[in-house]
Motif scaffolding. Structure first.
Motif, PDB file in Angstrom:
ATOM      1  N   LEU A  89       0.828  -1.203   0.000  1.00 28.84           N
ATOM      2  CA  LEU A  89       0.000   0.000   0.000  1.00 28.84           C
ATOM      3  C   LEU A  89       0.863   1.254   0.000  1.00 28.84           C
ATOM      4  CD1 LEU A  89      -2.934  -0.838   2.447  1.00 28.84           C
ATOM      5  CD2 LEU A  89      -3.096  -0.404  -0.007  1.00 28.84           C
ATOM      6  N   LEU A  90       0.434   2.236  -0.758  1.00 27.76           N
ATOM      7  CA  LEU A  90       1.142   3.501  -0.911  1.00 27.76           C
ATOM      8  C   LEU A  90       0.194   4.625  -0.509  1.00 27.76           C
ATOM      9  CD1 LEU A  90       3.946   4.325  -2.091  1.00 27.76           C
ATOM     10  CD2 LEU A  90       2.773   4.689  -4.266  1.00 27.76           C
ATOM     11  N   THR A  91       0.585   5.437   0.484  1.00 27.27           N
ATOM     12  CA  THR A  91      -0.350   6.446   0.966  1.00 27.27           C
ATOM     13  C   THR A  91       0.369   7.624   1.601  1.00 27.27           C
ATOM     14  OG1 THR A  91      -2.224   6.854   2.435  1.00 27.27           O
ATOM     15  CG2 THR A  91      -0.567   5.313   3.204  1.00 27.27           C
ATOM     16  N   ALA A  92      -0.364   8.743   1.705  1.00 31.01           N
ATOM     17  CA  ALA A  92       0.171   9.933   2.355  1.00 31.01           C
ATOM     18  C   ALA A  92      -0.064   9.883   3.852  1.00 31.01           C
ATOM     19  CB  ALA A  92      -0.475  11.189   1.766  1.00 31.01           C
ATOM     20  N   LYS A  93      -0.854   8.928   4.301  1.00 32.01           N
ATOM     21  CA  LYS A  93      -1.164   8.815   5.720  1.00 32.01           C
ATOM     22  C   LYS A  93      -0.171   7.890   6.422  1.00 32.01           C
ATOM     23  CE  LYS A  93      -6.126   9.681   5.394  1.00 32.01           C
ATOM     24  NZ  LYS A  93      -7.475   9.189   5.760  1.00 32.01           N
TER      25      LYS A  93
END
Length: 225
Positions: free
Chosen positions: A77-81
């Motif tokens: 998973l790739l996220t800003a959070k």
């Protein structure tokens, strides 16, 4: 060549990740949303998916659940959070790892390699590549009545290559899978081991051989019957 599906609605991130992974020797498949990703998965059967969490229509968590319910494809998973709650939600959805934006493209590549290495360790006890049989329990390599015993690193190297016949493995990926993520040596070690395995394979059969893909890595070529 190993296939990585990258799913992100941000075209800049999609292009950045695609360039990095292409240079690393992967074949990159791109999708801008979850629905497109599911179609590509059905058609192409990628080896791993890199999924952005914050996407319209179908977020990354939902897409991950669908992928893990219907396939055995690992998901990063790739996220800003970066909050613990978000990480927990990602792992509960079935993801194998979690990278927070902004990220170093090289770090993403390392994590992908590590995931693929973990999945390769879970392969069947027996690997079949043409007439070649590898017994990962007894550490025997055989063709008919001919049996070969290899040193551990050479056995592991051949096992990785034979797990996906006619698929190109990058030098970096082979070093990581056989020698480990924190290996600090150079590619000469790999070259020496490849040469030794080639010599041993020649004693068993001419139908299976290790080919060099210049500038990328190696693959195990298997003659069709």
């Amino acid at each position: 060549m190993l296939k990585v599906l990258v799913v992100d609605d941000d075209p800049n991130i999609l292009e950045l990740v695609s360039i990095q992974l292409t240079q690393a020797g992967y074949r990159v498949l791109k999708a801008s949303n979850g629905f497109e990703a599911l179609e590509i998965i059905e058609e192409e059967s990628p080896d791993l998916a890199v999924v952005d969490v914050m996407m319209p229509g179908m977020d990354g968590y939902t897409l991950t659940k669908k992928i893990r319910t219907e396939t055995e494809i690992p998901v990063l998973l790739l996220t800003a959070k970066g909050e613990l709650e978000d990480k927990e939600k990602g792992f509960l959805a079935g993801s194998d790892d979690y990278v927070v934006k902004p990220f170093e493209p090289k770090e993403l590549q390392f994590r992908i390699n590590a995931i693929l290495r973990r999945y390769d360790k879970a392969v069947d006890v027996f690997i079949q590549a043409g007439p070649l049989t590898i017994n990962r329990q007894s550490y025997e390599v055989s063709v008919g009545n001919k049996v070969l015993l290899l040193p551990l690193k050479e056995f592991e190297l051949l096992s990785v290559l034979a797990s996906r016949p006619n698929t190109v493995f990058t030098r970096e990926l082979l070093l990581e899978r056989v020698w480990g993520y924190d290996y600090e040596g150079d590619e000469q070690t790999l070259n020496v081991h490849i040469k030794r395995v080639r010599g041993q394979l020649e004693k068993l059969t001419q139908a299976v051989r290790i080919a060099t893909v210049r500038g990328v890595g190696y693959k195990l070529e298997v003659d069709s019957l």
